[in-house]
Design a protein around this motif. Structure first.
Motif, PDB file in Angstrom:
ATOM      1  N   ARG A  85       0.768  -1.537   0.199  1.00 41.99           N
ATOM      2  CA  ARG A  85       0.231   0.044  -0.314  1.00 41.99           C
ATOM      3  C   ARG A  85       0.957   1.493  -0.296  1.00 41.99           C
ATOM      4  NH1 ARG A  85      -5.052  -2.296  -1.161  1.00 41.99           N
ATOM      5  NH2 ARG A  85      -6.552  -2.856   0.105  1.00 41.99           N
ATOM      6  N   CYS A 101     -11.422  -7.553   0.387  1.00 39.58           N
ATOM      7  CA  CYS A 101     -11.948  -7.005   1.045  1.00 39.58           C
ATOM      8  C   CYS A 101     -12.828  -8.802   2.113  1.00 39.58           C
ATOM      9  CB  CYS A 101     -12.916  -6.447   0.449  1.00 39.58           C
ATOM     10  SG  CYS A 101     -14.305  -6.165   1.830  1.00 39.58           S
ATOM     11  N   PRO A 102     -12.103  -8.494   3.539  1.00 41.13           N
ATOM     12  CA  PRO A 102     -12.705  -9.707   4.163  1.00 41.13           C
ATOM     13  C   PRO A 102     -14.023  -9.191   4.614  1.00 41.13           C
ATOM     14  CG  PRO A 102     -11.326  -8.371   5.541  1.00 41.13           C
ATOM     15  CD  PRO A 102     -11.744  -7.390   3.985  1.00 41.13           C
ATOM     16  N   ARG A 159      -5.399  -8.837  -0.638  1.00 37.27           N
ATOM     17  CA  ARG A 159      -5.523  -7.424  -0.336  1.00 37.27           C
ATOM     18  C   ARG A 159      -7.477  -7.104  -0.664  1.00 37.27           C
ATOM     19  NH1 ARG A 159      -3.459  -3.893   3.661  1.00 37.27           N
ATOM     20  NH2 ARG A 159      -1.196  -3.984   3.010  1.00 37.27           N
ATOM     21  N   ALA A 186      -6.840  -1.841   6.194  1.00 32.22           N
ATOM     22  CA  ALA A 186      -6.472  -1.584   4.882  1.00 32.22           C
ATOM     23  C   ALA A 186      -5.918  -0.939   4.259  1.00 32.22           C
ATOM     24  CB  ALA A 186      -7.962  -0.605   4.567  1.00 32.22           C
ATOM     25  N   LYS A 205      -4.493  -8.936   9.595  1.00 25.91           N
ATOM     26  CA  LYS A 205      -5.895  -9.329   9.144  1.00 25.91           C
ATOM     27  C   LYS A 205      -6.031 -10.763   9.321  1.00 25.91           C
ATOM     28  CE  LYS A 205      -7.765  -9.492   4.291  1.00 25.91           C
ATOM     29  NZ  LYS A 205      -7.311  -8.733   2.917  1.00 25.91           N
ATOM     30  N   TRP A 221       1.379  -6.402   9.106  1.00 25.55           N
ATOM     31  CA  TRP A 221      -0.585  -6.750   8.340  1.00 25.55           C
ATOM     32  C   TRP A 221      -1.139  -8.248   7.987  1.00 25.55           C
ATOM     33  CZ3 TRP A 221      -1.322 -10.412   3.495  1.00 25.55           C
ATOM     34  CH2 TRP A 221      -2.177 -10.306   3.216  1.00 25.55           C
ATOM     35  N   ALA A 227     -14.200   1.065   6.709  1.00 30.23           N
ATOM     36  CA  ALA A 227     -14.305   0.238   5.667  1.00 30.23           C
ATOM     37  C   ALA A 227     -15.196  -0.431   4.953  1.00 30.23           C
ATOM     38  CB  ALA A 227     -13.478  -1.014   5.409  1.00 30.23           C
ATOM     39  N   GLY A 228     -16.765  -0.461   6.274  1.00 31.81           N
ATOM     40  CA  GLY A 228     -17.678  -1.392   6.597  1.00 31.81           C
ATOM     41  C   GLY A 228     -19.148  -0.750   6.493  1.00 31.81           C
ATOM     42  N   HIS A 241      -2.920   0.054  -4.199  1.00 38.37           N
ATOM     43  CA  HIS A 241      -1.955  -0.707  -4.338  1.00 38.37           C
ATOM     44  C   HIS A 241      -0.281  -0.507  -4.048  1.00 38.37           C
ATOM     45  CE1 HIS A 241      -4.572  -4.962  -4.091  1.00 38.37           C
ATOM     46  NE2 HIS A 241      -4.932  -4.228  -4.505  1.00 38.37           N
ATOM     47  N   PRO A 297     -15.599  -5.497  -7.698  1.00 37.64           N
ATOM     48  CA  PRO A 297     -16.476  -4.099  -6.644  1.00 37.64           C
ATOM     49  C   PRO A 297     -15.598  -4.582  -5.387  1.00 37.64           C
ATOM     50  CG  PRO A 297     -18.368  -6.102  -6.748  1.00 37.64           C
ATOM     51  CD  PRO A 297     -17.043  -6.288  -7.636  1.00 37.64           C
ATOM     52  N   PHE A 298     -15.174  -5.737  -4.262  1.00 35.04           N
ATOM     53  CA  PHE A 298     -14.542  -6.129  -3.105  1.00 35.04           C
ATOM     54  C   PHE A 298     -13.092  -6.558  -3.832  1.00 35.04           C
ATOM     55  CE2 PHE A 298     -19.100  -7.764  -2.444  1.00 35.04           C
ATOM     56  CZ  PHE A 298     -19.337  -7.173  -1.517  1.00 35.04           C
ATOM     57  N   THR A 301     -19.650   1.891   2.288  1.00 39.53           N
ATOM     58  CA  THR A 301     -19.606   1.087   1.613  1.00 39.53           C
ATOM     59  C   THR A 301     -20.889   0.572   1.823  1.00 39.53           C
ATOM     60  OG1 THR A 301     -18.079  -0.042   3.306  1.00 39.53           O
ATOM     61  CG2 THR A 301     -17.239   1.130   0.923  1.00 39.53           C
TER      62      THR A 301
HETATM   63  C1  HEM Z   1     -20.325  -3.602   0.070  1.00 43.51           C
HETATM   64  C2  HEM Z   1     -19.289  -3.354   0.833  1.00 43.51           C
HETATM   65  C3  HEM Z   1     -17.845  -3.021   1.136  1.00 43.51           C
HETATM   66  C4  HEM Z   1     -17.240  -2.834  -0.634  1.00 43.51           C
HETATM   67  C5  HEM Z   1     -17.516  -2.340  -1.863  1.00 43.51           C
HETATM   68  C6  HEM Z   1     -16.451  -3.362  -0.041  1.00 43.51           C
HETATM   69  C7  HEM Z   1     -15.375  -3.100  -0.869  1.00 43.51           C
HETATM   70  C8  HEM Z   1     -13.742  -3.761  -0.872  1.00 43.51           C
HETATM   71  C9  HEM Z   1     -12.689  -3.051  -0.992  1.00 43.51           C
HETATM   72  C10 HEM Z   1     -12.815  -2.571  -2.846  1.00 43.51           C
HETATM   73  C11 HEM Z   1     -11.365  -2.945  -0.621  1.00 43.51           C
HETATM   74  C12 HEM Z   1     -10.247  -2.636  -0.891  1.00 43.51           C
HETATM   75  C13 HEM Z   1      -9.580  -4.321  -2.043  1.00 43.51           C
HETATM   76  C14 HEM Z   1      -8.010  -3.691  -2.574  1.00 43.51           C
HETATM   77  O1  HEM Z   1      -7.366  -3.604  -1.978  1.00 43.51           O
HETATM   78  O2  HEM Z   1      -7.886  -4.604  -3.868  1.00 43.51           O
HETATM   79  C15 HEM Z   1     -11.645  -3.262   0.942  1.00 43.51           C
HETATM   80  C16 HEM Z   1     -11.299  -3.598   1.573  1.00 43.51           C
HETATM   81  C17 HEM Z   1     -11.159  -4.057   3.128  1.00 43.51           C
HETATM   82  N1  HEM Z   1     -12.445  -3.897   3.540  1.00 43.51           N
HETATM   83 FE1  HEM Z   1     -13.956  -4.271   1.991  1.00 43.51          FE
HETATM   84  N2  HEM Z   1     -16.146  -3.468   1.385  1.00 43.51           N
HETATM   85  C18 HEM Z   1     -17.205  -3.641   1.896  1.00 43.51           C
HETATM   86  C19 HEM Z   1     -17.715  -3.564   3.625  1.00 43.51           C
HETATM   87  C20 HEM Z   1     -16.713  -3.987   4.567  1.00 43.51           C
HETATM   88  C21 HEM Z   1     -16.833  -4.348   5.192  1.00 43.51           C
HETATM   89  C22 HEM Z   1     -18.652  -4.912   6.506  1.00 43.51           C
HETATM   90  C23 HEM Z   1     -15.783  -4.985   6.238  1.00 43.51           C
HETATM   91  C24 HEM Z   1     -15.554  -5.060   7.916  1.00 43.51           C
HETATM   92  C25 HEM Z   1     -16.783  -5.067   8.510  1.00 43.51           C
HETATM   93  C26 HEM Z   1     -14.198  -4.217   5.413  1.00 43.51           C
HETATM   94  C27 HEM Z   1     -13.427  -4.666   5.900  1.00 43.51           C
HETATM   95  C28 HEM Z   1     -13.026  -4.159   4.998  1.00 43.51           C
HETATM   96  C29 HEM Z   1     -11.074  -4.663   5.523  1.00 43.51           C
HETATM   97  C30 HEM Z   1     -10.557  -4.821   7.089  1.00 43.51           C
HETATM   98  C31 HEM Z   1     -10.240  -4.120   4.349  1.00 43.51           C
HETATM   99  C32 HEM Z   1      -8.730  -4.266   3.834  1.00 43.51           C
HETATM  100  C33 HEM Z   1      -8.573  -5.223   3.639  1.00 43.51           C
HETATM  101  C34 HEM Z   1      -6.407  -5.502   3.301  1.00 43.51           C
HETATM  102  O3  HEM Z   1      -6.434  -4.638   2.666  1.00 43.51           O
HETATM  103  O4  HEM Z   1      -5.437  -6.867   3.742  1.00 43.51           O
HETATM  104  N3  HEM Z   1     -15.295  -4.342   4.290  1.00 43.51           N
HETATM  105  N4  HEM Z   1     -12.945  -3.193   0.743  1.00 43.51           N
END
Ligand code: HEM
Length: 491
Positions: A102, A436-437, A434, A119, A131, A127, A297-298, A368, A428-429, A301
C-alpha cells in the motif's frame, strides 16, 4: 596543485572511472526500460489536473487512448493504472504478492495510528497477523452468522419507521445509513451510539479520508496540507475518535465478559490480547485501528450499495416487479423474510450483482503498490509504483459485458460470475491477498433489508431529481441526492 592532491587524484582515478562507468550504464539501462504508455504530464503536478472530480471516469477516458495498462504521474508519484480484465488479473492474481503493498498516504497515516489498521498497513508480517485476526475471529462465516439477531432487530426497527411514515414522503437514504451504522455499532462496540456527536464524527472521518492530500503526491509541497488546514482537520478528528474509542475500551475492560454469549468485536479483540495464543502482541492502538477500519471500510460502502440498488429498482419497475414476485413466493405470507430464506432468492442476488457492477462503491478499489521491480505484460514496472485498478471501467467494458450501461440483473441468472474476487470482470471487493474480508458481513444485511423492503412495501420515488444518478466525489461514491420515497404497506 600540491603533491598530496596530485597523489590523491592519481590513486583515486580507477575509483572515479568505475563510478562514471557504473553511472552511465545505470542511465542507459534505465532509458532502455520498456515503460507502459503515458499521457503527457506537466512538471511537478503530472496528470493531477486531468483527473478532475471523478477520477474513475477520467481514467477510463485516458485508457481509451493509452491502453489498459498505462503509467501516469500524480504529482511526482508514478501510478500504474489497470483498466482491463487481463491487467487486473496479472496484478491481483499472477503477481498478487508483488502488488500487495500500500502506498504511504498522509491522511490514513494520521488517522489510523500510523497505519496500524488492516486496509492501509504495509504488506508484511504485521498486516498478515491483523488481517488473519479479522478474517478468523471477526468476519468468519460463523461469526457473521452469530450477528444475525442484531441484523434482524435493526431491520424490524427500520420497517416500523417506514410503516409509521404512513404513505408520506421520507428519506430512505437516512434510514439505510442509520441501520448500517447501528448494525456495525452493535456488532463492533456492543451497543448503538445514535447521538448526533457520533454520527457527525464518523461523517467527518469519512470526509477527511476522502480529501486529496498534496503531500502524498508532491512531497516537496507537503507544507500545503498544513496551510490548507487539512492536517489540522485530520488530527482533530483522529483525536476525537481516539477519545471515543478509549471510552469504549475502558467500558469493555471493566465489564465482566465471562460466560457472556454475544460478545462484540471489542470483547473478542481484548480477549485475543489477554490470551496472546499466537505470540503476537495486540496493542491498544492496534485494537483501536482495527475497530476504526470496521467503521470506515464497513459502514459507508455497505449503505452506499443498498442505496444505489434501491434507486435502480425504483427506476426499473419491471425488475422491481420480478423481485417482489420472488419475495412473495419465498415469504408465503409470513410476517418477515428471514436470513434462512435468502438462499432461495436467486433474483435478489442477481439484482445486487448488477447494482455492484454499475455502482462500485470504491471504483478504484484501495491503491496498491509494487514491492519490487517486475515485468508486467512486457513492461518494466519499478518497485514502489502505486497501482490503481479501475474496477468501475472494467465493469462497464463492452468487451466484457453486453449493453454494459443497462441495468439488467437477468444477465447474472445464467452466469457463474460472482463478486467474490474470482472473476476479474466484476471486482467491487477487490481480489487476492488484499481483497475485502467483509463481503459476507456486508451482503447478508443488504440482502435481508432489501428482501423485506420489497416484500412489505410498494415503494415509489418522489420528485424528479431523485431519478438523477449523479455521483458524489470522494473515496466512496454515493448517490448525490438522497432517496426520497413513499411506501405503502402491501403485506
Ligand atoms: C458493500 C460493502 C463493501 C465493499 C464494496 C467493500 C470493498 C472493499 C474494497 C474494494 C477493498 C480493497 C480491495 C483491494 O485493495 O484490492 C476492501 C478492503 C477491505 N475491506 Fe471492504 N468492502 C465492503 C464492506 C466491508 C465490511 C463490511 C468490512 C468489515 C466489517 C470491510 C473490511 C475491509 C477491510 C479490513 C479491507 C482491507 C483489506 C486489506 O487491505 O487486506 N469491508 N473492501
Amino acid at each position: 596543485m600540491s603533491f598530496t592532491l596530485q597523489l590523491f587524484l592519481f590513486s583515486s582515478l580507477p575509483c572515479i572511472l568505475t563510478l562514471l562507468l557504473l553511472k552511465s550504464s545505470f542511465y542507459s539501462s534505465k532509458s532502455r526500460k520498456n515503460l507502459p504508455p503515458s499521457p503527457p504530464k506537466l512538471p511537478l503536478i503530472g496528470s493531477l489536473l486531468q483527473l478532475g472530480s471523478s477520477p474513475h471516469h477520467a481514467l477510463q477516458a485516458m485508457a481509451q487512448t493509452y491502453g489498459p495498462l498505462m503509467l501516469i504521474h500524480l504529482g511526482t508519484v508514478p501510478v500504474l493504472v489497470a483498466s482491463s480484465v487481463d491487467a487486473a488479473k496479472d496484478i491481483m492474481k499472477t503477481h498478487d504478492k508483488v502488488f500487495s503493498g500500500r502506498p504511504h498516504l498522509n491522511i490514513p497515516n494520521r488517522v489510523f495510528y500510523a497505519c496500524k489498521d488492516i486496509a492501509f498497513s504495509q504488506y508484511g508480517e504485521y498486516w498478515r497477523q491483523v488481517k488473519s485476526i479479522a478474517v478468523l475471529h471477526l468476519l468468519s462465516s460463523k461469526r457473521v452468522q452469530s450477528y444475525r439477531q442484531v441484523r434482524e432487530d435493526e431491520m424490524v426497527v427500520m420497517m416500523e419507521k417506514i410503516r409509521k411514515a404512513n404513505g408520506s414522503t421520507f428519506n430512505l437514504s437516512e434510514l439505510i445509513i442509520t441501520l448500517t451504522n447501528n448494525v456495525v455499532c452493535r456488532v463492533a462496540l456492543g451497543r448503538t451510539y445514535e447521538g448526533r456527536r457520533f454520527k457527525s464524527l464518523l461523517l467527518r472521518l469519512m470526509e477527511v479520508l476522502g480529501c486529496f492530500s498534496v503531500g502524498s503526491y508532491i512531497p516537496s509541497l507537503r507544507w500545503v496540507d498544513w496551510l490548507s488546514g487539512l492536517n489540522r482537520k485530520a488530527d482533530k478528528v483522529a483525536k476525537e475518535f481516539d477519545e471515543f474509542l478509549e471510552g469504549v475500551l475502558d467500558e469493555h475492560v471493566n465489564k465482566n465478559v465471562d460466560g457472556v454469549q454475544d460478545r462484540d468485536l471489542v470483547d473478542i479483540l481484548l480477549e485475543f490480547q489477554r490470551e496472546n495464543t499466537t505470540g503476537f502482541r495486540l496493542e491498544r492502538d492496534m485494537i483501536k485501528a482495527i475497530i476504526m477500519d470496521v467503521f470506515t471500510a464497513g459502514t459507508d460502502t455497505t449503505f452506499t450499495i443498498l442505496e444505489w440498488t434501491m434507486c435502480e429498482l425504483l427506476r426499473h419497475p419491471q425488475v422491481m416487479k420480478k423481485l417482489k414476485q420472488e419475495a412473495l413466493e419465498v415469504g408465503q405470507g409470513r410476517s418477515l423474510i428471514t436470513e434462512d430464506d435468502l438462499d432461495r432468492m436467486p433474483y435478489l442476488k442477481a439484482v445486487f450483482k448488477e447494482a455492484l457492477r454499475l455502482h462500485i462503491p470504491l471504483p478504484l478499489l484501495v491503491p496498491h503498490q509494487s514491492t519490487e521491480d517486475i515485468k508486467l505484460q512486457g513492461y518494466d514496472i519499478q518497485s514502489d509504483t502505486q497501482v490503481l485498478i479501475n474496477a468501475w471501467a472494467i465493469a462497464r467494458d463492452p468487451s466484457n459485458w453486453e449493453e454494459p450501461e443497462e441495468f439488467k440483473p437477468e444477465r447474472f441468472l445464467k452466469s457463474p460470475i460472482d463478486y467474490k474476487g474470482l472473476h476479474f470482470e466484476l471486482l467491487p471487493f477487490g481480489a487476492g491477498r488484499r481483497g475485502c474480508p467483509g463481503i459476507q458481513f456486508a451482503m447478508v444485511v443488504n440482502e435481508l433489508v432489501l428482501a423485506n423492503l420489497v416484500y412489505k412495501f410498494d415503494l415509489a420515488l418522489v420528485g424528479e431529481e431523485n431519478f438523477n444518478m449523479c455521483e458524489t466525489n470522494g473515496m466512496t461514491v454515493h448517490k448525490k441526492c438522497p432517496l426520497l420515497v413513499s411506501a405503502t404497506p402491501c403485506s
